[in-house]
Design an enzyme around this catalytic site. Structure first.
Site, PDB file in Angstrom:
ATOM      1  CG  HIS A  20      -1.807   1.265   1.410  1.00  0.00           C
ATOM      2  ND1 HIS A  20      -3.022   1.118   0.843  1.00  0.00           N
ATOM      3  CD2 HIS A  20      -1.595   2.479   1.899  1.00  0.00           C
ATOM      4  CE1 HIS A  20      -3.613   2.371   1.250  1.00  0.00           C
ATOM      5  NE2 HIS A  20      -2.648   3.057   1.680  1.00  0.00           N
ATOM      6  CD  GLU A  21       1.767   3.790   3.644  1.00  0.00           C
ATOM      7  OE1 GLU A  21       2.016   4.694   3.407  1.00  0.00           O
ATOM      8  OE2 GLU A  21       0.553   3.666   4.492  1.00  0.00           O
ATOM      9  CG  HIS A  24       0.615   6.355  -0.609  1.00  0.00           C
ATOM     10  ND1 HIS A  24      -0.779   6.928  -1.359  1.00  0.00           N
ATOM     11  CD2 HIS A  24      -0.180   5.596   0.112  1.00  0.00           C
ATOM     12  CE1 HIS A  24      -1.569   6.415  -0.826  1.00  0.00           C
ATOM     13  NE2 HIS A  24      -1.549   5.851   0.068  1.00  0.00           N
TER      14      HIS A  24
END
Length: 348
Positions: A20-21, A24
């Site tokens: 997920h990170e 980003h």
């Protein structure tokens, strides 16, 4: 909870959060935004290393992570050329949306592994004697194409519809020997109090070619998306309560139960079940982060979409206040769910 189940849960959580990170992180880097810190976990720092402009951290609590960008949330120099706020609104939208999107991509990759190795649960059914399905002319070996107007690729979609629409009449489309048939089924009440249409799965998983594996892997992700959205809808409509939700403790417990139930079948089945849990959690994280809730990615996207429409950003101070309030409410909700999880485990 056993040590093994806790370790498995930590591994699954960590992989999902890292992906997920990383979504980003990757889009930020591609957009020319400086990432000051990329961390896995929350709380005190256990390990850290600075590479280039970014400090990579491993923190104590394994539930969460962060990708801290220059100028985000008023931190650092917002006017710098490599800050988050200096980039176009569409670049920022892509950066924020990348986290949930990468969770869906992770779920798809894991589904490819499962479907490629174990096949998929087809919609070929066995008909129960005396049931509504038998009375409507359905036979063993029929393949359900759709139920309730929704296309079905996996039998779990059929089961999901049945469990969420108890007592409701349903239009069913099915195939037999290359021919398509339609019928309307009214479920009957069984001895255990559940309404049944009268069919069950054959128990046979099919293995397909490369294209079929790709398609049915997408169907796996679609199923979990549908299940997650339907569950949220039931929560909003009051059909389920907060006591039916699970936080980290409840998820660890569920992983432990799944591990205990499948380990007698061997590590191959343990691995498949853990991958299934990872798909479920990754899709859940993706969906939850897209909800328009302050402090989550979805809440940030709301502000960015408003900025794109009006051509002017809402003041950073006001946005930060909204996100802080949302964060406080989310932490309060997590505490409530934590106590609920512990209570359910204690009284079980």
């Amino acid at each position: 909870m056993s040590i093994v189940s806790i370790i498995l849960a930590l591994v699954i959580f960590s992989v999902i959060v890292i992906v997920h990170e990383f979504g980003h992180f990757l889009l930020a880097k591609r957009g020319g935004i400086r990432v000051n810190e990329f961390s896995v976990g929350m709380g005190p720092v256990l390990l850290s290393k600075e590479i280039g402009d970014t400090r990579y951290c491993l923190k104590l609590l394994p539930f969460g992570g962060s990708c801290m960008m220059e100028g985000e949330d008023g931190e650092g120099d917002a006017a710098a050329s490599d800050s988050f706020t200096s980039k176009s609104v569409w670049t920022r939208i892509l950066v924020v949306a990348a986290g949930p999107v990468f969770n869906f991509l992770l779920a798809y990759v894991l589904a490819l592994i499962i479907v490629g190795s174990a096949g998929y649960d087809n919609t070929v059914v066995t008909i129960l004697p005396g049931s509504a399905a038998e009375q409507a002319g359905m036979e063993d070996g029929d393949r359900i194409v759709s139920i309730g107007g929704s296309r079905t690729w996996l039998y779990r979609e059929v089961s999901l519809f049945s469990s969420l629409h108890q007592g409701e009449t349903a239009e069913v489309t099915y195939e037999r020997d290359g021919e398509t048939y339609e019928t309307v089924l009214t479920p009957t009440l069984s001895e255990n109090g559940a309404y049944l249409y009268g069919f069950s799965k054959t128990g046979v998983r099919e293995k397909g070619n490369v294209l079929e594996v790709a398609a049915y892997s997408a169907a796996e992700v679609r199923y979990w998306l549908k299940a997650t959205v339907e569950s949220l809808s039931m929560l909003i409509n009051g059909k389920v309560g907060l006591q039916d939700m699970s936080g980290p403790v409840g998820i660890v417990d569920a992983i432990g139960e799944t591990y205990e139930a499948s380990r007698s079948d061997g590590w191959y089945y343990v691995a498949l079940n853990m991958l299934n849990m990872a798909i479920l959690l990754s899709v859940n994280l993706g969906v939850m982060n897209l909800l328009p809730i302050p402090a989550l990615d979805g809440g940030r996207l709301v502000f960015l979409i408003i900025e794109a429409i009006r051509g002017k950003a809402i003041s950073q101070e006001k946005e930060s206040m909204v996100h802080f309030a949302g964060f406080v409410l989310l932490m309060g909700l997590m505490v409530i769910i934590l106590f609920s999880d512990v209570h359910k485990i204690v009284i079980r």
